[in-house]
Design a protein around this motif. Structure first.
Motif, PDB file in Angstrom:
ATOM      1  N   THR A   2       0.659  -0.980   0.454  1.00 40.54           N
ATOM      2  CA  THR A   2       0.298   0.162  -0.312  1.00 40.54           C
ATOM      3  C   THR A   2       1.068   1.221  -0.277  1.00 40.54           C
ATOM      4  O   THR A   2       2.030   1.039   1.024  1.00 40.54           O
ATOM      5  N   SER A 238       4.987   0.618  14.332  1.00 43.01           N
ATOM      6  CA  SER A 238       3.704  -0.933  14.190  1.00 43.01           C
ATOM      7  C   SER A 238       3.715  -2.124  13.383  1.00 43.01           C
ATOM      8  O   SER A 238       4.300  -2.202  12.218  1.00 43.01           O
ATOM      9  N   LYS A 239       3.139  -3.319  13.826  1.00 40.35           N
ATOM     10  CA  LYS A 239       2.691  -3.912  12.530  1.00 40.35           C
ATOM     11  C   LYS A 239       2.366  -3.355  11.127  1.00 40.35           C
ATOM     12  O   LYS A 239       2.773  -3.531   9.798  1.00 40.35           O
ATOM     13  N   GLU A 240       0.633  -2.404  11.069  1.00 41.98           N
ATOM     14  CA  GLU A 240       0.831  -2.156  10.533  1.00 41.98           C
ATOM     15  C   GLU A 240       1.749  -0.882   9.401  1.00 41.98           C
ATOM     16  O   GLU A 240       1.651  -1.198   7.806  1.00 41.98           O
ATOM     17  N   GLU A 241       2.543  -0.295   9.966  1.00 41.65           N
ATOM     18  CA  GLU A 241       3.740   0.597   9.465  1.00 41.65           C
ATOM     19  C   GLU A 241       4.805  -0.536   8.730  1.00 41.65           C
ATOM     20  O   GLU A 241       5.167   0.169   7.567  1.00 41.65           O
ATOM     21  N   ASP A 243       4.012  -3.055   7.390  1.00 44.74           N
ATOM     22  CA  ASP A 243       3.098  -3.980   6.799  1.00 44.74           C
ATOM     23  C   ASP A 243       2.777  -2.841   5.137  1.00 44.74           C
ATOM     24  O   ASP A 243       2.895  -3.604   3.871  1.00 44.74           O
ATOM     25  N   ASP A 244       2.489  -1.410   6.122  1.00 43.45           N
ATOM     26  CA  ASP A 244       2.575  -0.725   5.145  1.00 43.45           C
ATOM     27  C   ASP A 244       4.018  -0.148   3.682  1.00 43.45           C
ATOM     28  O   ASP A 244       3.870   0.354   2.416  1.00 43.45           O
TER      29      ASP A 244
END
Lengths: 403, 403
Positions: A2, A238-241, A243-244
């Motif tokens: 993303t 974070s995991k989100e960061e 993944d992003d």
């Protein structure tokens, strides 16, 4: 894969409205997580105590969704070794051969086990957070006819990253077909790992360059570079960061390595407040100018009593604000021969899903406008694709090489 | 300055009678003190925890009867810098000038205080067992007309140590007028100290060579060299042994630095038991062959079932047994550019009251007969006199320079 939700353009445009909030979200605001790394998927044991030092014989899991040594909290020592692959091995078959050997050895070394044919097993017994991360160059990938299976940036960077203004690159620290990033808190284990891995594939690869770096974080804070500043404040946490911004669709990541040389005498001629203007941060606290603490949001619109910006738009922070979470920086200091002028600098290492949208445009902007350029010169450059992590018993890049 | 009570000749002659007991006394038998260093006169705080790592911001007292960095338990990192002194400073007056500046800076650095004119104070805040030890070369001492006041070995070694059989010395790692041995557990602090000290006297001295070394002792045992062996088992540990062998009448000590290069491919071609024959010790335990534990006495008369000696008389231990307590070894591993053949070795550092009776005769014997010579080459050599320690507010060598 993303794309970042806040482009730099958007960051500037939005500031003053919702921008400030956006910055808090995107710019390393997890101040409570500053000292303790976000949980590492590759970590099965504590990687470092609060003093930043391993207090036991800690091991970092080798297998996992992603390779260790990327999200892993930076260890004290890094040894990067780039290799050229011999002509007859520049194929998927050849790469497979090398990856099988290296994966087996690296898995053993990371767990404190003796690699095959290693007679110095005692040197491998205390890995102390040893991680070994492999990367493949775009040229090798292209020669091995693997580009079609891999992210698009690879073919775009077949001849390496674009040249940036001011670059004074030398072959001594540039390019190479394969890289091993060997990091750990025990330099004997790091050194031994490099020897074992180099020896293990000596019939297939030849070392092209190596670089050694170190950071120290005795009280758990962000380590300092040799210009005296905290380095690595704004990173994804974070995991989100991750993944992003860091992992690509295959679970891999693009690794950029830049060797930077400092002009120490000229830098040392600056007083402290001039140095702070250049960086846009306080030396002592690491706070963005105008703020009070390291993890305060960077407010590029803050002005002083005279109405002048607190952070010079051409300072390092002025040009990089908001970009911190878009790549996993993992920089190390280097220090060479002791000379009157000093021979010292930074091994800038970063990981991202796509350098064409992360490192490259940011570095272009920095190369053209960063005040810091007066004191730093880039002398080495390399880019590699790091395959995903391995399942138990698998080898690096197996999906790509057998798929 | 008392000469060793057990000469090598006496050792051999006496063995079988009272010799065995003598060996226990003289050969690092303090096995209970192996992990924990005998109390350091320069230490005001714990230097390292049981894992060999500083867990707090530990500081080693700078002032004391003797310079820190000699008896001090070896830290993880060592940086040796040798300097040439400019012609116009080669006098007692010039040396005084340099020692005043360096002592002030070194005292501050060791205590985590900011040296004069240092704008990177944050890099000095966590010394983590930083020690800075100075040495003067015989030639500089002679040029400054100070020889008469100092131990006799200095004039005898005016042109450096004698050349030994097999030496392949290069100027890149040899000689120099002054040396700084900078050791610590924080490489950032070590690096910064070298920069501050080099910068502080840049008008008087120019770096000639520098060498970086490391050792790791994660579980507190004797560290290993990169040939895989424990290195530094037999060293002086008690105050008596230091007074007898390490400190001269002025409270100073002679420092010998030898750079040793390993032939890794040839070494790696040996199997483990051949390697043990070469050293005369077990790789795994460090025990002398025929013994079971690292600190077991070396028994050169022990024979196997066939009546052959357990320890080859030409092994490293066979030639050095009984000498361990006669010099304070403080060796560090070095590891250079990663190459197919490997570029690695040892920075052998030792301190003694008189090299003419300690290092030199031992090295002569080793150079002529040590089996290990097949795999190691000496490429650098230097000898320095380290003045006594400083009283509070004093400077290095003050008594000699003002006396």
């Amino acid at each position: 894969m993303t794309r970042r939700s806040i482009s730099r353009r958007g960051f500037f445009a939005g500031v003053g409205l919702t921008g400030a909030t956006a910055v808090i979200t995107s710019c390393g605001s997890d101040s409570e997580a500053a000292g303790s790394m976000a949980s590492d998927k590759n970590g099965t044991s504590p990687q470092a105590d609060s003093a930043g030092l391993a207090t036991e014989d800690t091991k970092i899991a080798f297998d996992g969704e992603h390779q260790a040594g990327i999200q892993t909290a930076p260890q004290t020592h890094a040894l990067l070794v780039a290799y050229n692959v011999r002509k007859e091995q520049r194929s998927a078959k050849g790469l497979q051969r090398i990856m099988r050997i290296w994966t087996g050895d690296a898995r053993n070394l990371a767990q404190g086990h003796t690699p095959l044919a290693d007679l110095e097993s005692e040197l491998a017994m205390a890995p102390r957070n040893l991680t070994i991360t492999v990367g493949w160059s775009p040229r090798l990938i292209s020669d091995a006819k693997l580009s079609d299976k891999l992210p698009g940036w690879i073919e775009n960077n077949r001849d390496g990253l674009p040249k940036f203004k001011g670059d004074q690159l030398t072959e001594d620290f540039s390019d190479g077909d394969l890289v091993l990033q060997i990091c750990g808190d025990d330099l004997t284990a790091v050194s031994h790992a490099a020897r074992v891995l180099t020896r293990g594939c000596r019939d297939f690869v030849t070392p092209k360059w190596s670089q050694r770096g170190f950071i120290d974080s005795p009280t758990g804070e962000t380590p300092r570079n040799l210009l005296g500043f905290k380095d690595g404040t704004a990173i994804p946490r974070s995991k989100e960061e991750y993944d992003d911004a860091v992992w690509d669709e295959l679970g891999g990541s693009a690794m950029v390595v830049r060797r930077v040389v400092y002009d120490m005498p000229e830098w040392e001629a600056l007083d402290r407040s001039s140095r702070e203007v250049v960086f846009g941060r306080s030396i002592e606290t690491g706070a963005p100018l105008g703020g009070t603490e390291e993890f305060d949001e960077v407010d590029l619109n803050a002005v002083n009593e005279q109405g002048l910006p607190m952070i010079d738009p051409h300072s390092h922070v002025g040009l990089t604000a908001g970009e911190g979470t878009h790549m996993r920086r993992r920089a190390y200091n280097w220090d060479g021969e002791v000379t009157a002028l000093g021979s010292t600098g930074l091994i800038f290492i970063c990981f991202q899903d796509d350098p064409d949208t992360a490192f490259t445009p940011l570095q272009k902007r920095l190369a053209e406008g960063d005040r810091l350029n007066q004191w730093v010169t880039h002398v080495g450059s390399a880019v590699f694709w790091c395959p995903a992590g391995t399942p138990e018993g698998g080898y690096w890049g197996q999906d790509v090489l057998e798929g």
